[in-house]
Design an enzyme around this catalytic site. Structure first.
Site, PDB file in Angstrom:
ATOM      1  N   ASP A  96       0.844  -1.109   0.007  1.00  0.00           N
ATOM      2  CA  ASP A  96      -0.136   0.163   0.044  1.00  0.00           C
ATOM      3  C   ASP A  96       1.018   1.244   0.086  1.00  0.00           C
ATOM      4  O   ASP A  96       1.990   1.199   0.496  1.00  0.00           O
ATOM      5  CB  ASP A  96      -0.782   0.014   1.204  1.00  0.00           C
ATOM      6  CG  ASP A  96      -2.011   1.182   1.257  1.00  0.00           C
ATOM      7  OD1 ASP A  96      -2.207   1.697   0.500  1.00  0.00           O
ATOM      8  OD2 ASP A  96      -2.226   1.688   2.632  1.00  0.00           O
ATOM      9  N   ASP A 135      -1.859  -1.061   5.830  1.00  0.00           N
ATOM     10  CA  ASP A 135      -2.142  -0.634   7.186  1.00  0.00           C
ATOM     11  C   ASP A 135      -3.820  -0.762   7.251  1.00  0.00           C
ATOM     12  O   ASP A 135      -4.191  -0.415   8.584  1.00  0.00           O
ATOM     13  CB  ASP A 135      -1.784   0.645   7.548  1.00  0.00           C
ATOM     14  CG  ASP A 135      -2.378   1.851   6.894  1.00  0.00           C
ATOM     15  OD1 ASP A 135      -2.602   1.708   5.478  1.00  0.00           O
ATOM     16  OD2 ASP A 135      -2.939   2.999   7.196  1.00  0.00           O
TER      17      ASP A 135
END
Length: 206
Positions: free
Chosen positions: A8, A173
């Site tokens: 990410d 996350d």
């Protein structure tokens, strides 16, 4: 054994500062910025932009209407970049190390043209290198017209990378994104926003 690592962007490669993004959009005149902006998923024209349903120009025009004044592309980009608190050099060094060790390193991000016009420029790392310098490929929500945690974006990633899910590690996350990837058999690692994951990741690659 892991062959491909999908990272990410916000919260992993760079540290997210959602309050700063809210403050910058408020400074443009968007009084309800808190309701429209989130650390993981955007709403309204913000979500439409990241989903690829509207263009950067559409967004600029619609946001101008919301704040009752004409905004420039640069003002919109500056506000979006409020999300990027810092780009820790340790993270970038680790991406390069992983590539040198033979892993395929790719990006899977819910993002938009404003963030990427900065990230893919020589302004990104303070050394004249764009984000692409550290990656083998990029899978971006606004280009694919798919968003995490939709399963279809993970299926697309698996198909394009031509890899078994068990041989891919996904680092994000966002717990919802991690949960979706696990449903398809992808290995996962969920560090907290801003945490130093550069040593812990080695435990997930064994």
């Amino acid at each position: 054994m892991v062959h491909t690592i999908a990272f990410d962007l916000g919260g992993v490669i760079l540290t997210i500062d959602q309050p700063q993004a809210v403050a910058r959009f408020k400074a443009l005149g968007l009084d309800d910025a808190e309701e429209r902006l989130d650390a993981y998923t955007q709403r309204g024209i913000f979500g439409d932009l990241e989903h690829g349903l509207i263009t950067a120009e559409d967004f600029r025009r619609e946001l101008s209407l919301l704040v009752h004044r004409e905004l420039s592309y640069e003002e919109c980009e500056h506000a979006w970049r409020g999300y990027a608190k810092e780009v820790p050099q340790r993270n970038l060094d680790k991406l390069l190390q992983l590539k040198q060790e033979g892993y395929r390193v790719v990006l899977l991000s819910n993002t938009n043209p404003y963030m990427m016009s900065w990230a893919m420029s020589d302004r990104f790392d303070g050394r004249g290198n764009p984000l692409s310098h550290y990656l083998d490929a990029c899978y971006l929500s606004y280009q694919l017209k798919m968003m995490k945690p939709e399963l279809e974006i993970f299926r697309h990633l698996i198909s394009k990378e031509n890899i078994e899910p068990s041989k891919m590690l996904f680092v994000d996350d966002g717990p919802r994104n991690i949960s979706a990837a696990r449903q398809l058999g992808i290995r996962t690692f969920c560090p907290q926003n801003g945490a130093d994951w550069t040593h812990d990741i080695d435990n997930y690659l064994k």
